[in-house]
Scaffold this motif. Sequence first.
Motif, PDB file in Angstrom:
ATOM      1  N   PRO A  68     -47.450 -51.832   7.424  1.00 17.33           N
ATOM      2  CA  PRO A  68     -48.657 -51.003   7.388  1.00 17.33           C
ATOM      3  C   PRO A  68     -48.921 -50.465   5.966  1.00 17.33           C
ATOM      4  O   PRO A  68     -48.936 -49.266   5.732  1.00 17.33           O
ATOM      5  CB  PRO A  68     -48.336 -49.879   8.366  1.00 17.33           C
ATOM      6  N   VAL A  69     -49.111 -51.394   5.036  1.00 22.25           N
ATOM      7  CA  VAL A  69     -49.324 -51.037   3.632  1.00 22.25           C
ATOM      8  C   VAL A  69     -50.695 -51.570   3.215  1.00 22.25           C
ATOM      9  O   VAL A  69     -50.899 -52.784   3.197  1.00 22.25           O
ATOM     10  CB  VAL A  69     -48.228 -51.655   2.729  1.00 22.25           C
ATOM     11  N   ASP A 101     -38.727 -46.199   3.593  1.00 20.47           N
ATOM     12  CA  ASP A 101     -37.986 -46.003   4.835  1.00 20.47           C
ATOM     13  C   ASP A 101     -38.582 -46.957   5.869  1.00 20.47           C
ATOM     14  O   ASP A 101     -39.664 -46.684   6.410  1.00 20.47           O
ATOM     15  CB  ASP A 101     -38.110 -44.553   5.291  1.00 20.47           C
ATOM     16  N   PRO A 102     -37.896 -48.095   6.138  1.00 20.33           N
ATOM     17  CA  PRO A 102     -38.477 -49.085   7.055  1.00 20.33           C
ATOM     18  C   PRO A 102     -38.554 -48.598   8.504  1.00 20.33           C
ATOM     19  O   PRO A 102     -39.420 -49.032   9.256  1.00 20.33           O
ATOM     20  CB  PRO A 102     -37.539 -50.287   6.922  1.00 20.33           C
ATOM     21  N   VAL A 108     -40.563 -42.413   0.453  1.00 22.61           N
ATOM     22  CA  VAL A 108     -39.836 -41.176   0.168  1.00 22.61           C
ATOM     23  C   VAL A 108     -39.788 -41.020  -1.350  1.00 22.61           C
ATOM     24  O   VAL A 108     -39.355 -41.924  -2.065  1.00 22.61           O
ATOM     25  CB  VAL A 108     -38.400 -41.209   0.735  1.00 22.61           C
ATOM     26  N   ILE A 109     -40.250 -39.871  -1.820  1.00 26.67           N
ATOM     27  CA  ILE A 109     -40.247 -39.555  -3.250  1.00 26.67           C
ATOM     28  C   ILE A 109     -39.388 -38.314  -3.441  1.00 26.67           C
ATOM     29  O   ILE A 109     -39.597 -37.306  -2.762  1.00 26.67           O
ATOM     30  CB  ILE A 109     -41.674 -39.288  -3.771  1.00 26.67           C
ATOM     31  N   GLU A 110     -38.430 -38.419  -4.345  1.00 28.50           N
ATOM     32  CA  GLU A 110     -37.593 -37.265  -4.671  1.00 28.50           C
ATOM     33  C   GLU A 110     -37.710 -36.975  -6.158  1.00 28.50           C
ATOM     34  O   GLU A 110     -37.587 -37.887  -6.983  1.00 28.50           O
ATOM     35  CB  GLU A 110     -36.130 -37.513  -4.306  1.00 28.50           C
ATOM     36  N   THR A 139     -47.160 -41.614   3.918  1.00 27.67           N
ATOM     37  CA  THR A 139     -47.481 -42.952   4.403  1.00 27.67           C
ATOM     38  C   THR A 139     -47.757 -43.858   3.207  1.00 27.67           C
ATOM     39  O   THR A 139     -48.001 -43.394   2.088  1.00 27.67           O
ATOM     40  CB  THR A 139     -48.721 -42.935   5.302  1.00 27.67           C
ATOM     41  N   ALA A 140     -47.768 -45.149   3.454  1.00 26.76           N
ATOM     42  CA  ALA A 140     -48.086 -46.112   2.400  1.00 26.76           C
ATOM     43  C   ALA A 140     -49.511 -45.894   1.887  1.00 26.76           C
ATOM     44  O   ALA A 140     -49.776 -46.012   0.693  1.00 26.76           O
ATOM     45  CB  ALA A 140     -47.909 -47.531   2.918  1.00 26.76           C
ATOM     46  N   ALA A 141     -50.422 -45.562   2.779  1.00 20.26           N
ATOM     47  CA  ALA A 141     -51.805 -45.301   2.368  1.00 20.26           C
ATOM     48  C   ALA A 141     -51.878 -44.073   1.468  1.00 20.26           C
ATOM     49  O   ALA A 141     -52.591 -44.071   0.461  1.00 20.26           O
ATOM     50  CB  ALA A 141     -52.695 -45.132   3.601  1.00 20.26           C
TER      51      ALA A 141
END
Length: 183
Positions: A68-69, A101-102, A108-110, A139-141
Amino acid sequence: MPVISYELPERFVAGAVGQPGERAFYLQARSGRRVTSVGLEKFQVTLLAERLEELLDEVLRRSGGDAPVPAVTPAELRDDGPLDQPVEEEFKVGTMALAWDPEDEQVVIEAQEVTEGEDEDAEVGEDDPVIAVLRVRITAAQARAFAERALKVVAAGRPPCPLCGLPLDTAGHVCPRQNGYLG
């Protein structure tokens, strides 16, 4: 300091405050009335946006187009608004990390706080009560929208000199290519 965590925030953007050439850059996450702003350098904004695009493109490629990208930013997620005010810096970012994260199909951004004499062997998000970490799951969006905006924010600064590529200042520019240097 603790881990400041946002799970699918209403807003996650990069932005800048100040005049071109003197801007301060921030990552800002918001959920409801809770807003977190962390400071970082212009090059970090650029790298984060570029790496996000690469990560999303790779996830899309490896899934054969089934993940879903979105290939481009969905119009409804574009955010050109200013940073939420007041911008109060929680910390200055040193190390950043990205992951897909599949299981949850989220990015995930840190962003870890910069420390004096950073330990090069330390892991981002490592449990250290004195190092603050901003952890955002989107989300990817949302990640596509973040990257698009971040690159626009960076490009909105001083225009580059057409000869040498260095930023042009409003007070003038000493171009090395006009001073006999042609390399």
